[in-house]
Design a protein around this motif. Sequence first.
Motif, PDB file in Angstrom:
ATOM      1  N   ASN A 216       0.802  -1.226   0.000  1.00 32.87           N
ATOM      2  CA  ASN A 216       0.000   0.000   0.000  1.00 32.87           C
ATOM      3  C   ASN A 216       0.835   1.278   0.000  1.00 32.87           C
ATOM      4  O   ASN A 216       0.349   2.343  -0.401  1.00 32.87           O
ATOM      5  N   LEU A 217       2.081   1.187   0.439  1.00 31.10           N
ATOM      6  CA  LEU A 217       2.937   2.366   0.476  1.00 31.10           C
ATOM      7  C   LEU A 217       3.243   2.905  -0.921  1.00 31.10           C
ATOM      8  O   LEU A 217       3.646   4.058  -1.077  1.00 31.10           O
ATOM      9  N   LEU A 218       3.032   2.085  -1.932  1.00 36.19           N
ATOM     10  CA  LEU A 218       3.290   2.512  -3.307  1.00 36.19           C
ATOM     11  C   LEU A 218       2.162   3.381  -3.880  1.00 36.19           C
ATOM     12  O   LEU A 218       2.289   3.903  -4.979  1.00 36.19           O
ATOM     13  N   LEU A 219       1.081   3.534  -3.116  1.00 35.75           N
ATOM     14  CA  LEU A 219      -0.064   4.305  -3.595  1.00 35.75           C
ATOM     15  C   LEU A 219       0.335   5.731  -3.972  1.00 35.75           C
ATOM     16  O   LEU A 219      -0.163   6.289  -4.956  1.00 35.75           O
ATOM     17  N   GLU A 220       1.229   6.325  -3.191  1.00 32.54           N
ATOM     18  CA  GLU A 220       1.698   7.680  -3.464  1.00 32.54           C
ATOM     19  C   GLU A 220       3.210   7.704  -3.671  1.00 32.54           C
ATOM     20  O   GLU A 220       3.890   8.660  -3.281  1.00 32.54           O
ATOM     21  N   ALA A 221       3.713   6.692  -4.335  1.00 38.09           N
ATOM     22  CA  ALA A 221       5.158   6.562  -4.538  1.00 38.09           C
ATOM     23  C   ALA A 221       5.723   7.667  -5.423  1.00 38.09           C
ATOM     24  O   ALA A 221       6.906   8.009  -5.318  1.00 38.09           O
ATOM     25  N   LEU A 222       4.886   8.257  -6.282  1.00 33.84           N
ATOM     26  CA  LEU A 222       5.376   9.242  -7.250  1.00 33.84           C
ATOM     27  C   LEU A 222       4.991  10.673  -6.874  1.00 33.84           C
ATOM     28  O   LEU A 222       5.139  11.582  -7.693  1.00 33.84           O
ATOM     29  N   GLY A 223       4.548  10.867  -5.659  1.00 41.62           N
ATOM     30  CA  GLY A 223       4.189  12.210  -5.203  1.00 41.62           C
ATOM     31  C   GLY A 223       2.880  12.212  -4.432  1.00 41.62           C
ATOM     32  O   GLY A 223       1.977  11.432  -4.732  1.00 41.62           O
ATOM     33  N   GLN A 224       2.773  13.090  -3.431  1.00 36.35           N
ATOM     34  CA  GLN A 224       1.573  13.134  -2.609  1.00 36.35           C
ATOM     35  C   GLN A 224       0.393  13.665  -3.409  1.00 36.35           C
ATOM     36  O   GLN A 224       0.454  14.732  -4.019  1.00 36.35           O
ATOM     37  N   CYS A 225      -0.689  12.915  -3.373  1.00 36.22           N
ATOM     38  CA  CYS A 225      -1.910  13.357  -4.053  1.00 36.22           C
ATOM     39  C   CYS A 225      -3.150  13.118  -3.198  1.00 36.22           C
ATOM     40  O   CYS A 225      -4.273  13.360  -3.667  1.00 36.22           O
ATOM     41  N   LEU A 226      -2.951  12.662  -1.957  1.00 35.31           N
ATOM     42  CA  LEU A 226      -4.055  12.421  -1.035  1.00 35.31           C
ATOM     43  C   LEU A 226      -3.699  13.006   0.336  1.00 35.31           C
ATOM     44  O   LEU A 226      -2.524  13.040   0.707  1.00 35.31           O
ATOM     45  N   PRO A 227      -4.701  13.439   1.105  1.00 30.36           N
ATOM     46  CA  PRO A 227      -4.412  13.966   2.442  1.00 30.36           C
ATOM     47  C   PRO A 227      -4.048  12.842   3.408  1.00 30.36           C
ATOM     48  O   PRO A 227      -4.411  11.686   3.201  1.00 30.36           O
ATOM     49  N   SER A 228      -3.333  13.195   4.459  1.00 29.09           N
ATOM     50  CA  SER A 228      -2.954  12.200   5.462  1.00 29.09           C
ATOM     51  C   SER A 228      -4.171  11.752   6.261  1.00 29.09           C
ATOM     52  O   SER A 228      -5.218  12.413   6.260  1.00 29.09           O
ATOM     53  N   GLU A 229      -4.045  10.647   6.934  1.00 29.36           N
ATOM     54  CA  GLU A 229      -5.145  10.116   7.739  1.00 29.36           C
ATOM     55  C   GLU A 229      -5.539  11.096   8.837  1.00 29.36           C
ATOM     56  O   GLU A 229      -6.725  11.274   9.139  1.00 29.36           O
ATOM     57  N   GLU A 230      -4.551  11.740   9.430  1.00 25.68           N
ATOM     58  CA  GLU A 230      -4.823  12.711  10.499  1.00 25.68           C
ATOM     59  C   GLU A 230      -5.638  13.892   9.981  1.00 25.68           C
ATOM     60  O   GLU A 230      -6.596  14.336  10.624  1.00 25.68           O
ATOM     61  N   VAL A 231      -5.264  14.409   8.820  1.00 23.40           N
ATOM     62  CA  VAL A 231      -5.983  15.533   8.222  1.00 23.40           C
ATOM     63  C   VAL A 231      -7.421  15.121   7.873  1.00 23.40           C
ATOM     64  O   VAL A 231      -8.365  15.884   8.091  1.00 23.40           O
ATOM     65  N   CYS A 232      -7.576  13.920   7.351  1.00 28.35           N
ATOM     66  CA  CYS A 232      -8.920  13.426   7.020  1.00 28.35           C
ATOM     67  C   CYS A 232      -9.810  13.365   8.256  1.00 28.35           C
ATOM     68  O   CYS A 232     -10.966  13.814   8.227  1.00 28.35           O
ATOM     69  N   LYS A 233      -9.272  12.840   9.338  1.00 29.20           N
ATOM     70  CA  LYS A 233     -10.055  12.730  10.577  1.00 29.20           C
ATOM     71  C   LYS A 233     -10.457  14.103  11.089  1.00 29.20           C
ATOM     72  O   LYS A 233     -11.590  14.312  11.535  1.00 29.20           O
ATOM     73  N   ARG A 234      -9.529  15.063  11.026  1.00 27.86           N
ATOM     74  CA  ARG A 234      -9.822  16.398  11.528  1.00 27.86           C
ATOM     75  C   ARG A 234     -10.910  17.077  10.686  1.00 27.86           C
ATOM     76  O   ARG A 234     -11.819  17.718  11.218  1.00 27.86           O
ATOM     77  N   PHE A 235     -10.808  16.931   9.376  1.00 26.68           N
ATOM     78  CA  PHE A 235     -11.801  17.549   8.514  1.00 26.68           C
ATOM     79  C   PHE A 235     -13.166  16.894   8.710  1.00 26.68           C
ATOM     80  O   PHE A 235     -14.185  17.583   8.802  1.00 26.68           O
ATOM     81  N   LEU A 236     -13.205  15.579   8.782  1.00 24.69           N
ATOM     82  CA  LEU A 236     -14.470  14.873   8.959  1.00 24.69           C
ATOM     83  C   LEU A 236     -15.113  15.186  10.322  1.00 24.69           C
ATOM     84  O   LEU A 236     -16.328  15.272  10.418  1.00 24.69           O
ATOM     85  N   SER A 237     -14.284  15.355  11.322  1.00 27.89           N
ATOM     86  CA  SER A 237     -14.820  15.686  12.637  1.00 27.89           C
ATOM     87  C   SER A 237     -15.473  17.057  12.636  1.00 27.89           C
ATOM     88  O   SER A 237     -16.440  17.307  13.366  1.00 27.89           O
ATOM     89  N   SER A 238     -14.962  17.962  11.781  1.00 28.38           N
ATOM     90  CA  SER A 238     -15.576  19.299  11.694  1.00 28.38           C
ATOM     91  C   SER A 238     -16.970  19.238  11.094  1.00 28.38           C
ATOM     92  O   SER A 238     -17.811  20.098  11.346  1.00 28.38           O
ATOM     93  N   LEU A 239     -17.229  18.202  10.288  1.00 27.50           N
ATOM     94  CA  LEU A 239     -18.562  18.042   9.697  1.00 27.50           C
ATOM     95  C   LEU A 239     -19.580  17.574  10.720  1.00 27.50           C
ATOM     96  O   LEU A 239     -20.788  17.787  10.554  1.00 27.50           O
ATOM     97  N   SER A 240     -19.120  16.901  11.761  1.00 25.09           N
ATOM     98  CA  SER A 240     -20.021  16.368  12.772  1.00 25.09           C
ATOM     99  C   SER A 240     -20.359  17.377  13.859  1.00 25.09           C
ATOM    100  O   SER A 240     -21.232  17.149  14.683  1.00 25.09           O
ATOM    101  N   VAL A 241     -19.645  18.508  13.851  1.00 23.51           N
ATOM    102  CA  VAL A 241     -19.905  19.550  14.855  1.00 23.51           C
ATOM    103  C   VAL A 241     -21.201  20.258  14.512  1.00 23.51           C
ATOM    104  O   VAL A 241     -21.398  20.704  13.374  1.00 23.51           O
ATOM    105  N   LYS A 242     -22.085  20.392  15.497  1.00 25.15           N
ATOM    106  CA  LYS A 242     -23.360  21.068  15.268  1.00 25.15           C
ATOM    107  C   LYS A 242     -23.119  22.556  15.161  1.00 25.15           C
ATOM    108  O   LYS A 242     -22.406  23.143  15.961  1.00 25.15           O
ATOM    109  N   GLN A 243     -23.724  23.151  14.151  1.00 27.36           N
ATOM    110  CA  GLN A 243     -23.557  24.575  13.916  1.00 27.36           C
ATOM    111  C   GLN A 243     -24.808  25.349  14.284  1.00 27.36           C
ATOM    112  O   GLN A 243     -25.882  24.858  14.212  1.00 27.36           O
TER     113      GLN A 243
END
Length: 283
Positions: free
Chosen positions: A256-283
């Motif tokens: 699976n490490l070869l998924l971005e072997a030629l350059g980053q094109c996806l956000p990290s797992e940490e960034v994904c969790k932070r962004f998704l958690s912002s969607l669950s916050v009641k506004q």
Amino acid sequence: MNNDNNQKSMWKQQKSARLLMRSVSLFVASGRRASITPAKALKAISNERDKNCVMQANQQQSKTIRSKSSSDLTDSLRKQTHFSKEEIDKLCVLFKKIISSNELLYGSQAFSYSSHAETTKNKGMDRIMFRELLHNTFHILTEDVLMDRIFSAFDRRSDGIIHMDEWVLGLSIFLRGTLEEQIAFSFFIYDLNSDGVITKEEIFTLLRNSLLKLPQDEDPDESIKDLADIALKKLDCDKDNKVSFQDFRRAVVRDNLLLEALGQCLPSEEVCKRFLSSLSVKQ
């Protein structure tokens, strides 16, 4: 005698003419009065009221159509993505805020896009806005070649603008994509000329733009050529000196490490969790 008769005849004619003119005047006046009778005035008011009712009904119908259209879009996106209805609604609201205000507010940063407000108003997200979004929200710090390819992956209509549905569809792969979806996404990014294969030259271009050049390197291109050879051997499963989608998929499934072997094109797992958690916050 004849003169008297002539005068009487002329007087009668004048009297008849005056009576005729008076009759005409009375007729015209009566017609004018008839045109503004209370019954007709009430009818005019009623017609005006009917027009207003029709206008209000049309406005309400337009709102209903827009609401139905928005509901249809949400239902369609719900079937095509990994988001809930509530998450899709929040992503759409966020998209509209970005476009309408030309600002991206995320975390503690604020970014202005006034220079290209006219080109994006009521249309979608252009490359400048998208580049800032990738850098500052998803922390993808790639160079322009990869950035343009990521934009093209989101821009499914290929019209130079990311529309609301494309935004949600792209984020679904970005944030919650399956391995298969992300393999297809990464391959699209790395296939620079979209001919269905990743060549050694494309690998070299991607690595040269992605890797930092150290001052002590006398000929950095030679080092990059060596890395390109190594990457090609890792990804070219059928050894035909190019990487097809099947090659790329097989290699990534194996490692699976070869998924971005030629350059980053996806956000990290940490960034994904932070962004998704912002969607669950009641506004």
